[in-house]
Design an enzyme around this catalytic site. Sequence first.
Site, PDB file in Angstrom:
ATOM      1  N   ARG A  62       1.851   3.410 -13.027  1.00  0.00           N
ATOM      2  CA  ARG A  62       1.136   4.544 -12.868  1.00  0.00           C
ATOM      3  C   ARG A  62       0.630   4.180 -14.111  1.00  0.00           C
ATOM      4  O   ARG A  62      -0.930   5.169 -13.574  1.00  0.00           O
ATOM      5  CB  ARG A  62       2.277   6.226 -13.640  1.00  0.00           C
ATOM      6  N   ASP A  65      -2.021   2.499 -11.163  1.00  0.00           N
ATOM      7  CA  ASP A  65      -2.692   3.615 -10.321  1.00  0.00           C
ATOM      8  C   ASP A  65      -3.771   4.366 -10.936  1.00  0.00           C
ATOM      9  O   ASP A  65      -4.536   4.748 -10.865  1.00  0.00           O
ATOM     10  CB  ASP A  65      -1.824   4.464  -9.730  1.00  0.00           C
ATOM     11  N   LYS A 140      10.504 -21.847   7.123  1.00  0.00           N
ATOM     12  CA  LYS A 140       9.073 -20.849   8.000  1.00  0.00           C
ATOM     13  C   LYS A 140       9.025 -19.330   8.460  1.00  0.00           C
ATOM     14  O   LYS A 140      10.631 -18.967   8.970  1.00  0.00           O
ATOM     15  CB  LYS A 140       9.788 -22.266   9.758  1.00  0.00           C
ATOM     16  N   GLU A 197       0.575 -16.567   5.741  1.00  0.00           N
ATOM     17  CA  GLU A 197       1.819 -15.917   7.570  1.00  0.00           C
ATOM     18  C   GLU A 197       1.607 -14.458   6.528  1.00  0.00           C
ATOM     19  O   GLU A 197       2.378 -14.110   4.816  1.00  0.00           O
ATOM     20  CB  GLU A 197       3.226 -16.206   6.638  1.00  0.00           C
TER      21      GLU A 197
END
Length: 694
Positions: A62, A65, A140, A197
Amino acid sequence: MSLADENVDEENPYLRDPPTEFEPVEELSEEAAREQVEQLREAIREHDRRYYVENDPIVADRTYDALFARLQELEDAFGLTHPDSPTRSVGGEPIDAFETVDHVEPMLSIDQSGEVEDVREFDSRVRREVGEVDYVCEPKFDGVSMEFVYEDGSLERAVTRGDGRAGDDVTRNARTIGSVPQKLHGDYPEFLAVRGEVYMPKDAFQAHNRERIERGEEPFANPRNATAGTIRQLDPSVVAERPLEVFYFDVLEASELEDSHREELERFPDWGLRVTDHIEVVDDIEDAIDYRDRMLEARDDLGYEIDGTVIKVDDRDAREELGRTARHDRYAFAYKFPARAEVTPIVDVAVQIGRTGRVTPVALLEPVDVGGVTVSRASLHNPEEIAEKNVNVGDTVRVQRAGDVIPYVEEVVEKDSEGHYELPDHCPVCDSAIERDGPMAFCTGGLACDAQLRRSIEYYASDDGLDLEGLGEKSVRQLVDAGLLESVADLYELEREELTALEGWGETSAENLLAEIEDAREPPLSDFLSALGIPHVGPTTARELAREFGTFEAFRETAETEPDSLEGVDDVGETVAEQIHEFFASEANAAAVDDVLEHVSPQESELESGGDELEGLTFVFTGSLEGLTRSEAQETVEAHGANATGSVSGNTDYLVVGENPGQTKRDDAEDNDVPIVDEDEFRELLAEEGIDLE
């Protein structure tokens, strides 16, 4: 590691116990605003690093934010936006297309196998060519590989792997991912290109799929497909709403290179680049094989999908000596996992609402291979079958595919829950009550339920309805989400300017759709009855009802007041007659039909047999015909023994093309070698059989 070690000012008021109430923007000077903006950016970057990289946040969500909202407020008020700002993560305006960009270094694939002897052969070759080595073992990741380029610490671009030499520039989308730092931390190289990735965490994937199913949308097959589909969205705000993360795992190029791969990975967190905790360095290939086996056992407990492990030579000089082939780097090898086959746990259950309100529970699964197809969901059919099989979230089940198409839960293999899954009392889409009808369950919201509304519009426009080409699942969802369609009747109030303002709609596509809708204002009664989506009333039954009653008014009055009389019609028995009656007895359905009738005048049925001159032929129509509607043309050929269908296949004999035709049917005709005729040729063909359209 202290904040000071990361070159972050400890005096920054927004680092520890930051205030969440701020003085009004209008009371700030531009100089004070600039200072506050810089402090907020610095603090938010550090909070991001703590959250995503260190997994050790020092402020509550909070509070974060509130700081983020304040930064955005100041940037907007004083025009202080900047490419490196954390606020770039909220997205931006859609783009028309992606630019193709060359990679700094080729992003090649990895040689791979699931056989242990191939792994040992890789090790033998490496040691034969460069001598003794250490290996870095990593998971992987089963996501989307990308190149991230930083210049002077700032994110310059993010590019998909593409063909390995060049890919799509998706920088604006990448900026919306929280674990992609806009600005590096610490003592970073002046130039850095890293490989990462992008992936969707498993729990977030299941939650996202659940939302899609409950909205009536098609779920993604697996997290990788969800990631790939998201990262190439043309609208960054869509990407910002989806739960993507990134792991970084290699340096492609840098102004200052480390001597070994392990040293690079150790530096990544210092720079704000997130790495997995599951990295091990070994000096023997058998230890690398053991690492893979342990990761295989642990894969279900990880928060992300992996499909094997990667074994990399650690020393950078040895890597260079080993070189590469045209397809892959020779210093690395992927030891793959076997695919999960048929048996998998149920992670969650979503509730799908059909066109008629039928509630279908759908099991969300850990992705599993079933007959060579990756499956991440399976039907549980109905509450009665759930109780019979005693299925619940957490159970391990066997999944099969009915007719090799529809996945379903066959049986519980391992019971890890208490009892069986119970349907919710209320619809997850519209909050209307869910009621049982024998073994089935139904949402009582009718067309007031968005899920039923979307599916009703889709069906109304489908081949079995009024065949409005260009109005499929995707476009209907887009129009409903944009607030342009709140009922079936709203189709007839669409305006060209509203359509062209939407992504993907041009002047031509908008005008073609409006022409299709205009052409459907006086549909044949049989088409209209089918399009309404009355349970059990498809094209064949609708045609029989049209023949029997002639007008919509006569049919509706009978359905409302004398439903028993419907049972005398071919294809209509007691159950179908009751379903038709209940459809019109629903106030929501009756009102929706009345609204449509303000725009539509179903034509009196005149479908009488005219002979068998066209027997054995199948016609498909697209576009607007001159002097008659497409539906009238369909009725004419059917009256003379032919079939008129809504889609082209290898069994189609002619595709009749009018004005503003749909491209899909033309493409299908060419693919199936179906003759394409225009309206004049169609009329000549009928005339040769003595059939006059006038």
